[in-house]
Design a protein around this motif. Structure first.
Motif, PDB file in Angstrom:
ATOM      1  N   GLY A   1       0.801  -1.213   0.000  1.00  0.00           N
ATOM      2  CA  GLY A   1       0.000   0.000   0.000  1.00  0.00           C
ATOM      3  C   GLY A   1       0.833   1.262   0.000  1.00  0.00           C
ATOM      4  N   LEU A   2       1.845   1.333   0.860  1.00  0.00           N
ATOM      5  CA  LEU A   2       2.678   2.536   0.944  1.00  0.00           C
ATOM      6  C   LEU A   2       3.500   2.738  -0.318  1.00  0.00           C
TER       7      LEU A   2
ATOM      8  N   THR B   1       7.968  14.465  -3.699  1.00  0.00           N
ATOM      9  CA  THR B   1       7.445  15.785  -3.355  1.00  0.00           C
ATOM     10  C   THR B   1       7.244  15.864  -1.840  1.00  0.00           C
ATOM     11  N   ALA B   2       6.997  17.064  -1.358  1.00  0.00           N
ATOM     12  CA  ALA B   2       6.741  17.243   0.072  1.00  0.00           C
ATOM     13  C   ALA B   2       5.488  16.477   0.491  1.00  0.00           C
ATOM     14  N   GLY B   3       4.474  16.473  -0.378  1.00  0.00           N
ATOM     15  CA  GLY B   3       3.258  15.728  -0.075  1.00  0.00           C
ATOM     16  C   GLY B   3       3.502  14.241   0.023  1.00  0.00           C
TER      17      GLY B   3
ATOM     18  N   LEU C   1       4.037   9.429   3.273  1.00  0.00           N
ATOM     19  CA  LEU C   1       4.865   8.294   3.664  1.00  0.00           C
ATOM     20  C   LEU C   1       5.027   8.243   5.173  1.00  0.00           C
ATOM     21  N   LEU C   2       5.268   9.374   5.796  1.00  0.00           N
ATOM     22  CA  LEU C   2       5.394   9.424   7.252  1.00  0.00           C
ATOM     23  C   LEU C   2       4.081   9.037   7.918  1.00  0.00           C
ATOM     24  N   TYR C   3       2.983   9.540   7.387  1.00  0.00           N
ATOM     25  CA  TYR C   3       1.670   9.212   7.946  1.00  0.00           C
ATOM     26  C   TYR C   3       1.382   7.711   7.780  1.00  0.00           C
ATOM     27  N   GLY C   4       1.696   7.180   6.594  1.00  0.00           N
ATOM     28  CA  GLY C   4       1.464   5.762   6.356  1.00  0.00           C
ATOM     29  C   GLY C   4       2.306   4.876   7.249  1.00  0.00           C
TER      30      GLY C   4
END
Length: 483
Positions: A354-355, A402-404, A409-412
């Protein structure tokens, strides 16, 4: 919470928040590609219809795109039709999750149900598909919603028929799903769904192309490459090699992109409370039947791989039963260390699917595997070689994010830790408990061995003669004194 039936409002709020954050991140943090591949053509045909009234006679169904017409019209008033429609599949997915929860919340343990929705959002191939306008999401969600409706004795066949008609190649999968439903209900009425789906497909072809038997594909075939069976049309790929590739290949195999599909779950389903056990067993049976139908058909299709798309593109529906299996196994863990270890490994791989799909996609693989002499995809590299699989190539070839993408990725990863922590702690506890038991058993065995050892009498031993008379020899070694 992992194995009990109780629910907690605080945990429920956290998990709903994680799901909502994931959907918002996919919609607004990650880059989307609207005008690419089949999805781009579908959008162009739909836009042409809404703008000029011209109905395209080309291939690709317009059933799914027509449901995005409200977003297209909204784009004429604010932003643009492209800006809204590139989020269409994410909206379809969100609606599907909402319906899944609303219809199953009183029939399935809610912690299990929320974990299933979390896995669909963060640990499945859906994360990558939601970034595009392709038709697989609409088909998978509509069939999923329809089968859930069948459990509640509501009219679900309409949703199933629309989903299948949007991808006519899924009609054989519908046949297997219908056969399973006939077996479960002992009624022949579900067979009408196959006739309805075929009728919708033929009707669309008749309206758009003037003949119900004109699909628009014509002599559809791929380019001739180094692959020995390339360049052939339609369902010409040997099923043996197609099955091996769709199941086991590093770049397109379900074993790597939907590992939960290969794990046993029936015993855990039977251990659930009465109605939940019956409902999820029925749902799992229908989803598995549809997935098997997809695998059997697409294993003979010349483009079985889906070409330059992340994972087995046409088998997106397999994410539904795969995530259901993982959710049930996480909800009902066993005492077997091996079984729980396999569950943890499958969960970790699914989370990476998923990530990786959301953040990296197949862009790194495309950059490596494209033929430098032309726009042809070098199938042997990206389909079968692990170093060039879309799952592993990000570790070898760096990609500018990108920053998004970094933020998602950090959230996931945070969500991955949330999902992985309970089974890992449970597994660690089992391993430590087993280690203590083995250590204690080893010590007890040594103690019993010492107790069973015969006593040694220094300077004295007892002999038994052939006549049964005990003779004790005393004295120092070498002495002849006896008594």
């Amino acid at each position: 919470m992992n194995s009990g039936e109780s629910d907690c409002k605080a945990v429920a709020r956290i998990e709903f928040g994680l799901i909502a954050g994931g959907l918002l991140g996919i919609s607004f943090l990650l880059p989307h590609a609207l005008l690419w591949g089949d999805g781009g053509w579908r959008f162009v045909y739909m836009s042409d219809l809404l703008t000029t009234g011209h109905l395209s006679d080309k291939k690709y169904s317009l059933i799914g795109p027509l449901f995005s017409a409200p977003l297209w019209l909204l784009g004429r008033m604010y932003q643009s039709p492209e800006w809204w429609c590139e989020k269409y599949n994410a909206a379809v997915f969100a609606v599907g999750l909402f319906i899944f929860y609303r219809m199953l919340r009183d029939r399935v343990p809610r912690p299990l149900l929320r974990r299933f929705l979390l896995l669909l959002t963060f640990a499945s191939m859906f994360a990558n598909h939601l970034l595009f306008y392709w038709g697989e999401v609409f088909t998978a969600i509509m069939v999923g919603i329809g089968t859930v409706c069948l459990l509640t004795r509501r009219r679900g066949w309409t949703a199933i028929v629309l989903g299948v008609a949007n991808t006519p190649a899924t009609v054989p999968a519908l046949m297997l799903l219908t056969a399973r439903r006939v077996w479960d209900t002992r009624r022949l009425r579900p067979v009408l769904a196959v006739a309805a789906a075929v009728a919708v497909v033929l009707l669309e072809a008749w309206i758009r192309r003037g003949s119900p038997f004109e699909s628009g594909y014509g002599d559809d075939r791929g380019p001739k490459t180094i692959m020995p069976f390339s360049g052939r049309p339609w369902l010409s790929y040997p099923i043996f090699f197609g099955l091996l590739s769709l199941l086991l290949s590093f770049g397109k195999g379900l074993l790597f992109f939907a590992p939960g599909l290969f794990l046993p779950v029936h015993r855990r389903l039977a251990a659930l409370p009465g109605r939940a056990s019956a409902d999820l067993t029925t749902l799992y049976g229908m989803w598995t039947a549809f997935t098997v139908g997809l695998i059997l058909l697409y294993s003979t299709y010349w483009s079985w791989s889906g070409s330059t798309f992340y994972g087995p593109r046409y088998l997106l529906f397999a994410s539904l039963p795969a995530c259901l299996v993982l959710a049930v196994r996480l909800h009902r863990q066993e005492t077997s260390i091996l079984a729980n270890t396999i569950t943890v490994l499958a969960l970790g791989l699914s989370l990476w699917v998923g990530l990786c799909g959301a953040v990296f996609g197949d862009a790194p693989a495309r950059a490596v595997c494209l033929d430098p002499t032309g726009p042809q995809f070098e199938a042997p590299l990206c389909y079968y070689t692990p170093e060039f699989s879309a799952l592993w190539v990000p570790f070898i070839h760096a990609q500018q994010l990108t920053a998004g993408q970094y933020l998602f990725l950090l959230y996931g990863l945070t969500v991955a830790v949330y999902l992985m922590a309970p089974p890992l702690l449970e597994l660690a506890t089992q391993v430590l408990t087993r280690a203590r038991l083995l250590t204690r058993s080893f010590r007890d065995d040594r103690a019993r061995a010492r107790l069973r050892r015969p006593p040694v009498m220094e300077g004295r031993c007892q002999l038994v003669t052939s006549s049964g008379v005990a003779v004790a020899r005393t004295g120092s070694p070498g002495s002849d004194r006896t008594s």
